[in-house]
Each structure stands twice: as C-alpha cells, then as structure tokens.
Scaffold this motif. Structure first.
Motif, PDB file in Angstrom:
ATOM      1  N   ASN A  73       0.849  -1.020   0.192  1.00  0.00           N
ATOM      2  CA  ASN A  73      -0.445  -0.077  -0.028  1.00  0.00           C
ATOM      3  C   ASN A  73       0.960   1.191   0.318  1.00  0.00           C
ATOM      4  OD1 ASN A  73      -1.079   1.934   2.108  1.00  0.00           O
ATOM      5  ND2 ASN A  73      -3.071   1.715   0.662  1.00  0.00           N
ATOM      6  N   TYR A  74       0.510   2.203  -0.747  1.00  0.00           N
ATOM      7  CA  TYR A  74       1.039   4.015  -0.764  1.00  0.00           C
ATOM      8  C   TYR A  74       0.030   4.720  -0.360  1.00  0.00           C
ATOM      9  CZ  TYR A  74       3.403   8.176  -2.130  1.00  0.00           C
ATOM     10  OH  TYR A  74       3.820   9.079  -2.801  1.00  0.00           O
ATOM     11  N   MET A  75       0.553   5.740   0.686  1.00  0.00           N
ATOM     12  CA  MET A  75      -0.182   6.697   1.174  1.00  0.00           C
ATOM     13  C   MET A  75      -0.060   8.174   1.160  1.00  0.00           C
ATOM     14  SD  MET A  75      -2.819   4.777   4.640  1.00  0.00           S
ATOM     15  CE  MET A  75      -1.293   5.275   5.309  1.00  0.00           C
ATOM     16  N   LYS A  76      -0.788   9.163   0.839  1.00  0.00           N
ATOM     17  CA  LYS A  76      -0.060  10.349   1.300  1.00  0.00           C
ATOM     18  C   LYS A  76      -0.829  11.232   1.176  1.00  0.00           C
ATOM     19  CE  LYS A  76       2.880  13.430  -1.559  1.00  0.00           C
ATOM     20  NZ  LYS A  76       2.476  14.684  -0.500  1.00  0.00           N
ATOM     21  N   ASP A  83      -7.068  11.964   2.744  1.00  0.00           N
ATOM     22  CA  ASP A  83      -5.597  11.126   2.453  1.00  0.00           C
ATOM     23  C   ASP A  83      -6.105  10.214   1.152  1.00  0.00           C
ATOM     24  OD1 ASP A  83      -4.557  11.938   4.697  1.00  0.00           O
ATOM     25  OD2 ASP A  83      -4.574  10.026   5.360  1.00  0.00           O
ATOM     26  N   SER A  85      -4.176   6.488  -1.459  1.00  0.00           N
ATOM     27  CA  SER A  85      -4.073   5.617  -1.127  1.00  0.00           C
ATOM     28  C   SER A  85      -5.051   4.260  -2.587  1.00  0.00           C
ATOM     29  CB  SER A  85      -4.921   4.879   0.321  1.00  0.00           C
ATOM     30  OG  SER A  85      -4.706   3.527   0.212  1.00  0.00           O
ATOM     31  N   THR A  86      -3.470   3.736  -2.346  1.00  0.00           N
ATOM     32  CA  THR A  86      -3.667   2.868  -3.751  1.00  0.00           C
ATOM     33  C   THR A  86      -2.978   1.534  -2.977  1.00  0.00           C
ATOM     34  OG1 THR A  86      -2.760   2.217  -5.789  1.00  0.00           O
ATOM     35  CG2 THR A  86      -0.926   4.006  -4.613  1.00  0.00           C
ATOM     36  N   THR A  87      -3.550   0.277  -3.547  1.00  0.00           N
ATOM     37  CA  THR A  87      -2.886  -1.017  -2.805  1.00  0.00           C
ATOM     38  C   THR A  87      -2.885  -1.661  -3.813  1.00  0.00           C
ATOM     39  OG1 THR A  87      -4.345  -0.120  -0.782  1.00  0.00           O
ATOM     40  CG2 THR A  87      -4.571  -2.111  -1.351  1.00  0.00           C
ATOM     41  N   HIS A 117      -9.651   8.581   1.683  1.00  0.00           N
ATOM     42  CA  HIS A 117      -9.485   8.212   3.207  1.00  0.00           C
ATOM     43  C   HIS A 117     -10.281   9.712   3.386  1.00  0.00           C
ATOM     44  CE1 HIS A 117      -7.530   4.738   2.896  1.00  0.00           C
ATOM     45  NE2 HIS A 117      -7.699   4.404   2.183  1.00  0.00           N
ATOM     46  N   SER A 132     -13.964   5.020   2.962  1.00  0.00           N
ATOM     47  CA  SER A 132     -13.129   5.233   2.035  1.00  0.00           C
ATOM     48  C   SER A 132     -13.989   5.109   0.705  1.00  0.00           C
ATOM     49  CB  SER A 132     -11.755   4.618   2.186  1.00  0.00           C
ATOM     50  OG  SER A 132     -12.675   2.942   2.258  1.00  0.00           O
ATOM     51  N   GLN A 155      -7.225   4.153  11.761  1.00  0.00           N
ATOM     52  CA  GLN A 155      -5.246   4.569  11.654  1.00  0.00           C
ATOM     53  C   GLN A 155      -5.525   4.803  13.285  1.00  0.00           C
ATOM     54  OE1 GLN A 155      -3.882   7.372   8.628  1.00  0.00           O
ATOM     55  NE2 GLN A 155      -4.258   8.382  10.611  1.00  0.00           N
ATOM     56  N   ALA A 189       1.770   0.914   8.123  1.00  0.00           N
ATOM     57  CA  ALA A 189       2.571   1.650   7.157  1.00  0.00           C
ATOM     58  C   ALA A 189       2.714   2.565   7.986  1.00  0.00           C
ATOM     59  CB  ALA A 189       1.402   1.955   6.233  1.00  0.00           C
TER      60      ALA A 189
END
Length: 439
Positions: A73-76, A83, A85-87, A117, A132, A155, A189
């Motif tokens: 997973n990548y979050m920013k 936020d 997020s791509t998984t 999110h 989400s 979270q 993460a």
C-alpha cells in the motif's frame, strides 16, 4: 474496460497534482504492508435471503470461509483530513464468477485500487476513524474486471511516523467478470523520505510604546486606548467608582456589583427589599416579611396583623372575624326585663342559637360581651346595669356549655349610643348587647 482504466488513471493524476500543496498537517508519503481476507460467502447469502436474515441467523462469513492474501500500500495526504491510498493485493483462490461453475483450481487474484480516505480527525490524534471510497481493477486467470470499494477504517498513529491500519470494505462489482465480496485487512504503514522541516515563524518586531490618551497605560496594554482611565482597570475609566470599567458596566453612572454587570442589586417589585433578599420578588411586600406582603392566612382581605381571627374568614368591618349574625343569630333580640339584668324568654331563645354556633360551628372563637344602655336615669346606675347585663349573658352561655374562658364582659353604660336617645325608637336600639368575636 478501457473507460474504467482511463478513469482510474485520471483519478491518480488528479491526486498526484494535489500532492504539490504544502501543509504541515498533511500526511507524508507512507508505504505499508497488509494481511487481508476476502469474504465471498456473506454477499451470496445476503443475495439469497436478506441482510436482516443473515444477521439474525448468524450466517456472517467465518474466518474459515475467507481467502487470505497480502497487499502493498502507498498513502499520501491530500488535505489535513483527506488521504489518497493505492493498494495492490494478491491472494490465491478459485474465483466465484457468476454463471461459471467452480473449477476447484486456485489461481492468483490480483486486485488494485485507488481510494480516498475521509478522516474524522487529523493525524495529530492517536486514533483516527475514517471512511473510504474509490475504484479498483482485478485480474484472475484471463479475466479482467473492475470493482468499486467502499468501507470504514481505523488508523492508530505511532509517534506520527508509523500507523496501524484496520479496514473493512465492501467491493461491489462493476463488470460481469467480478463478484461482490467483503475485504478485511490489517497492516502497518510507515512514513518514507525525509521528515518535513518545521516551519520557522520569525518573531514579531518589538512593539513601540505609545500612550495616546496619556493615562500612563501604553496602548499595547490599554483596553481603552482612546479614553483616559485607571491603571487598575487596564486603562479604562470608571465613572461611578464601583470597580467595573465603564465599557463593561451596564449602569456606568450608578455604583453596582459585578454579578449584575455593574448595576445595583435589582428590586423588581419596588418594595425596598432587593431581589436577592426578597422571598416575593415580583410582589411588593414589607421588610419584616422578607419582601412578601403581610400574610392573610384565611384569605378574607384582612391581613393577619389586623385580623382578630386570622384563621377564620370574616368581613373587614368585623375585624376579619366571622359574624355570628351570618349564622342566623340576631343580637338585637337579646333583651332584658325593664330596669334589670334578667333575660327575656326571647333573649334566652336567641342565646341558645348563639351557644350552638359557638360550640359547634366556631369552637375556637372567643367572645367579648359588651352591655349598653340608653341615657335614661343616672349614668352611674346605667354603667352598673350594663355590666350586669353583660354578665347575665355570659352566665347563660356558660350554662349552655360554652367554656367560661372563651367569654369576657364589659359594660359601657350610655357612652356608646348607636341611635338618637331623644326618641323612643333610638333609646330601644341603644339598650343592647354586642358580641365582639376574636381568636
């Protein structure tokens, strides 16, 4: 399928552009790894019956019904509470396609999603719930498809550098090459890259001390910089000297107290007793009754201080006591044999009524029996006769059961006439016995 892939790419581009926005509270880029389970059983059961039936009969998918896998997973952060997020996840299963019989052969299922999110709180908080939603794509053997995941997550932050992520989604099929299923995941993460340099805000220049109103309180500390005032009140005036600055004083020319915003303690009914000490603040009264009116227990219109019978209603002209005459007693019928204190037969009959009234109707009343005469004869003789007549009435009433301590007598001779003694009719009226009641 091409249109869906294009939409996903456009969504990624949109969020990538948003990354250029700098904000100290936006989540830094983070990479994560997650363990997840796909639940295809529960949606099929819901479709076959209903959600309420599944919940009622406890048919929700068990741990053993799930197909498990791992995901990266990548979050920013996009904003403080949003936020991206791509998984990408992989699991091995016999994918249950609608209209296709299960082959029993497991194969790798690849699922990729791009989601947003929406957080209830910012990352400053230790625990942050979020919702989400997004779009996704899947591949199983030669089948490509699209899905729309929506879900809830939690979270948990660790020193703003790492996060525990718990997430549950419902992944709805968009194409016929996919199936509805639940997706439950848990993972960690951690932030990547260099931490943001804290923004340094230069200190403001030192203020220049100015005192426009010349009250020795500089404007930077003066709550009333244009009006001369007192140092003790931060430079504000106090006309009435009550210690409350005029700007906060609702009665600036009348001394008052703070809890009434500078006004005196109010006296709403104007009786001279302030409302804080007035037990009847809306009705004018007197100080000795703490601001309440003088009481009238029997509600006869005669206050208790003037009422001879405060517990029995009576007219004001009788001192607030009930009239014996109101009970069909005729005091004027109480007569005597001429020149003596002997009661007539009619008088004794009338006094029988008085005894019954005093014993049965008003057992708490006291009675003063007053004898009166006309002016015929010597005044000294008339005075003696009036006393004897009053005593004669008292003796008769005691004989009829009225307690002696309730009765008192007085004689006034010819001194209190109620009619003209120059006429026979007037003299008859003056030869009388009066009954004055009290408690």
């Amino acid at each position: 399928m091409k249109k869906i892939m294009f939409s996903l790419l456009a969504l990624c581009s949109l969020f990538s552009a948003a990354y250029s926005q700098e904000n100290d509270e936006i989540k830094r880029p983070a990479l994560g790894i997650h363990f997840f389970g796909n639940d295809f059983q529960t949606p099929q059961r819901i479709k076959a019956s209903s959600l309420s039936s599944v919940l009622k009969d406890n048919q929700w998918g068990k741990f053993s019904d799930m197909n498990f896998g791992f995901a990266a997973n990548y979050m920013k952060g996009v904003t403080r509470k949003l936020d991206f997020s791509t998984t990408l996840g992989v699991s091995f299963l016999d994918y249950p396609l609608e209209g296709k019989m299960a082959s029993g052969d497991d194969a790798a299922l690849l699922e990729w999603d791009a989601m947003v999110h929406a957080k209830m709180l910012t990352d400053k908080y230790w625990v942050v719930p979020y919702i989400s939603a997004g779009l996704g794509a899947s591949k199983w053997k030669g089948y490509y498809g699209a899905i729309m995941p929506v879900g809830l997550g939690l979270q948990v932050s660790f020193f703003d550098e790492a996060f525990l992520m718990v997430n549950s989604q419902y992944r709805m099929k968009i194409t016929n090459t996919t199936s509805n299923h639940f997706y439950h995941s848990i993972g960690f993460a951690g932030n990547i890259g260099k931490p943001r340099a804290p923004k340094v805000i230069p200190p403001p220049p030192p203020p220049v001390d100015i005192d426009k109103d010349d009250d020795t309180v500089v404007d930077s500390l003066d709550a009333c910089p244009d009006i001369p005032g007192l140092v003790a009140l931060n430079g504000c005036p106090d006309q009435d000297g009550d210690g409350i600055a005029d700007k906060d004083d609702k009665c600036p020319t009348v001394p008052g107290i703070a809890r009434y915003q500078g006004c005196p303690i109010p006296d709403g009914d104007g009786d001279g007793v302030n409302d804080e000490e007035d037990k009847c603040p809306t009705v004018a009264g007197v100080a000795r009754y703490q601001g309440c009116p003088i009481p009238d227990r029997d509600n006869d219109g005669v206050n208790d201080e003037e009422d001879r019978c405060p517990d029995l209603a009576g007219p004001a002209e009788n001192g607030g006591c009930p009239l014996l005459e109101a009970s069909k007693f005729n005091a004027s019928a109480v007569q005597f044999v001429t020149g003596s204190s002997n009661l007539t037969a009619a008088a004794r009959k009338e006094l029988d009524k008085a005894a019954r009234i005093l014993n049965e109707q008003y057992p708490q009343l006291k009675v003063e029996i007053a004898g009166h005469t006309d002016n015929t004869g010597k005044a000294e003789m008339n005075q003696t006769l009036s006393v004897k007549r009053a005593e004669s009435v008292k003796t008769y009433l005691v004989k009829k059961g009225v307690a002696e301590e309730r009765l008192s007598t007085a004689g006034f001779g010819p001194d209190q006439p109620i009619a003209d003694n120059e006429t026979a009719a007037g003299r008859t009226k003056n030869r009388r016995v009066e009954f004055k009641v009290s408690q």
